[in-house]
Design a protein around this motif. Sequence first.
Motif, mmCIF file in Angstrom:
data_model
loop_
_atom_site.group_PDB
_atom_site.id
_atom_site.type_symbol
_atom_site.label_atom_id
_atom_site.label_comp_id
_atom_site.label_asym_id
_atom_site.label_seq_id
_atom_site.Cartn_x
_atom_site.Cartn_y
_atom_site.Cartn_z
ATOM 1 N N THR A 58 0.840 -1.207 0.000
ATOM 2 C CA THR A 58 0.000 0.000 0.000
ATOM 3 C C THR A 58 0.872 1.253 0.000
ATOM 4 O OG1 THR A 58 -1.618 -1.241 1.277
ATOM 5 C CG2 THR A 58 -1.922 1.142 1.175
ATOM 6 N N GLY A 59 1.877 1.252 0.863
ATOM 7 C CA GLY A 59 2.743 2.431 0.999
ATOM 8 C C GLY A 59 3.541 2.730 -0.261
ATOM 9 N N MET A 60 3.923 1.681 -0.978
ATOM 10 C CA MET A 60 4.733 1.858 -2.181
ATOM 11 C C MET A 60 3.857 1.987 -3.427
ATOM 12 S SD MET A 60 8.001 1.642 -1.213
ATOM 13 C CE MET A 60 8.911 1.227 -2.684
ATOM 14 N N ASN A 61 2.546 1.903 -3.197
ATOM 15 C CA ASN A 61 1.589 1.984 -4.316
ATOM 16 C C ASN A 61 1.813 0.858 -5.328
ATOM 17 O OD1 ASN A 61 -0.629 3.156 -5.333
ATOM 18 N ND2 ASN A 61 0.447 4.701 -6.550
ATOM 19 N N LEU A 62 2.046 -0.329 -4.776
ATOM 20 C CA LEU A 62 2.243 -1.516 -5.611
ATOM 21 C C LEU A 62 1.132 -2.513 -5.292
ATOM 22 C CD1 LEU A 62 6.073 -1.978 -4.987
ATOM 23 C CD2 LEU A 62 5.024 -1.240 -7.133
ATOM 24 N N SER A 63 0.969 -3.487 -6.184
ATOM 25 C CA SER A 63 -0.045 -4.495 -5.883
ATOM 26 C C SER A 63 0.541 -5.469 -4.858
ATOM 27 C CB SER A 63 -0.459 -5.240 -7.146
ATOM 28 O OG SER A 63 0.580 -6.102 -7.540
ATOM 29 N N ARG A 64 -0.373 -6.097 -4.163
ATOM 30 C CA ARG A 64 0.010 -7.087 -3.163
ATOM 31 C C ARG A 64 0.835 -8.201 -3.835
ATOM 32 N NH1 ARG A 64 -2.426 -11.615 -0.768
ATOM 33 N NH2 ARG A 64 -2.600 -11.513 1.495
ATOM 34 N N SER A 65 0.392 -8.620 -5.038
ATOM 35 C CA SER A 65 1.092 -9.731 -5.692
ATOM 36 C C SER A 65 2.483 -9.322 -6.173
ATOM 37 C CB SER A 65 0.260 -10.317 -6.829
ATOM 38 O OG SER A 65 -0.016 -9.323 -7.769
ATOM 39 N N ASP A 66 2.665 -8.051 -6.521
ATOM 40 C CA ASP A 66 4.015 -7.582 -6.882
ATOM 41 C C ASP A 66 4.970 -7.790 -5.703
ATOM 42 O OD1 ASP A 66 3.528 -6.778 -9.426
ATOM 43 O OD2 ASP A 66 3.181 -4.663 -8.935
ATOM 44 N N VAL A 67 4.535 -7.330 -4.560
ATOM 45 C CA VAL A 67 5.404 -7.383 -3.378
ATOM 46 C C VAL A 67 5.613 -8.831 -2.931
ATOM 47 C CG1 VAL A 67 5.599 -6.709 -0.940
ATOM 48 C CG2 VAL A 67 4.799 -5.053 -2.637
ATOM 49 N N PHE A 68 4.548 -9.612 -2.884
ATOM 50 C CA PHE A 68 4.679 -11.012 -2.464
ATOM 51 C C PHE A 68 5.543 -11.785 -3.460
ATOM 52 C CE2 PHE A 68 1.466 -11.996 0.947
ATOM 53 C CZ PHE A 68 1.223 -10.681 1.282
ATOM 54 N N GLY A 69 5.395 -11.454 -4.746
ATOM 55 C CA GLY A 69 6.181 -12.139 -5.773
ATOM 56 C C GLY A 69 7.663 -11.887 -5.586
ATOM 57 N N VAL A 70 8.029 -10.641 -5.358
ATOM 58 C CA VAL A 70 9.440 -10.300 -5.145
ATOM 59 C C VAL A 70 9.956 -10.987 -3.887
ATOM 60 C CG1 VAL A 70 10.986 -8.414 -4.468
ATOM 61 C CG2 VAL A 70 9.394 -8.094 -6.358
ATOM 62 N N ALA A 71 9.182 -10.899 -2.819
ATOM 63 C CA ALA A 71 9.646 -11.448 -1.537
ATOM 64 C C ALA A 71 9.846 -12.958 -1.624
ATOM 65 C CB ALA A 71 8.644 -11.110 -0.435
ATOM 66 N N SER A 72 8.976 -13.645 -2.360
ATOM 67 C CA SER A 72 9.121 -15.103 -2.388
ATOM 68 C C SER A 72 10.188 -15.554 -3.385
ATOM 69 C CB SER A 72 7.788 -15.799 -2.658
ATOM 70 O OG SER A 72 7.140 -15.186 -3.728
ATOM 71 N N PHE A 73 10.622 -14.662 -4.260
ATOM 72 C CA PHE A 73 11.643 -15.026 -5.246
ATOM 73 C C PHE A 73 13.035 -15.101 -4.608
ATOM 74 C CE2 PHE A 73 14.679 -14.032 -8.649
ATOM 75 C CZ PHE A 73 14.334 -15.014 -9.561
ATOM 76 N N TYR A 74 13.287 -14.246 -3.632
ATOM 77 C CA TYR A 74 14.639 -14.144 -3.079
ATOM 78 C C TYR A 74 14.764 -14.905 -1.752
ATOM 79 C CZ TYR A 74 15.396 -10.594 -6.590
ATOM 80 O OH TYR A 74 15.510 -9.947 -7.788
ATOM 81 N N ALA A 75 15.794 -15.755 -1.712
ATOM 82 C CA ALA A 75 15.976 -16.598 -0.525
ATOM 83 C C ALA A 75 16.305 -15.779 0.720
ATOM 84 C CB ALA A 75 17.083 -17.609 -0.786
ATOM 85 N N LEU A 76 16.732 -14.547 0.532
ATOM 86 C CA LEU A 76 17.133 -13.779 1.709
ATOM 87 C C LEU A 76 15.954 -13.347 2.568
ATOM 88 C CD1 LEU A 76 17.405 -10.172 1.774
ATOM 89 C CD2 LEU A 76 17.977 -10.887 -0.528
ATOM 90 N N PHE A 77 14.753 -13.474 2.019
ATOM 91 C CA PHE A 77 13.584 -13.058 2.788
ATOM 92 C C PHE A 77 12.987 -14.241 3.537
ATOM 93 C CE2 PHE A 77 13.514 -9.826 -0.700
ATOM 94 C CZ PHE A 77 13.935 -8.775 0.100
ATOM 95 N N SER A 78 12.602 -13.962 4.766
ATOM 96 C CA SER A 78 12.008 -15.004 5.595
ATOM 97 C C SER A 78 10.597 -14.590 5.998
ATOM 98 C CB SER A 78 12.876 -15.204 6.837
ATOM 99 O OG SER A 78 12.203 -15.997 7.764
#
Length: 164
Positions: A58-78
């Motif tokens: 919401t704060g970055m004015n992005l869709s939920r799936s954009d943010v979740f997609g990025v977060a789940s792509f990178y192993a550094l995120f938990s």
Amino acid sequence: MTPAFRPEHPDIDAAMWGQIDDIIAQNRSIAGSVIAVLRKCQDVVGYLPVELMEYVATGMNLSRSDVFGVASFYALFSFEPKGRHTVKVCTGTACYVKGIKEVIARISNEFDIEEGGTSEDRRFSLEGVRCLGACGLAPVMVVGSDTHGAVSSDKVVSILKKYE
Ligand code: FES
């Protein structure tokens, strides 16, 4: 705009929300900054709860799936809370031959924690990793930035008890 509504979350206090708002405000207009924002938010909270990712979206004015997609792509995120100490046990060949399996079993029993999991009191997260590059010290365990070599199932409990 930073979202006006802050979700309730047991792991995020008001001071943390303030830091998160600052991170979003500083990066909102920078294209492609969502990875940096998520990394900084994870540094603040220790992991990325779903509510936090929604808040970032919401704060970055992005869709939920954009943010979740990025977060789940990178192993550094938990997405799970991490323990105060990360215990890495080497499951490479040299360590395996020298008995790391028994060491892992002892940690699991003593601290009630599965490989890949975090103890309920959030004292330890336990990770099995491939060769830590210290095969001469096998079996090897790394706690935070401390390397422990020649670890045995007898010694491992007293080593870990030093980490509160
Ligand atoms: S196999 Fe464990 S450090 Fe190399």
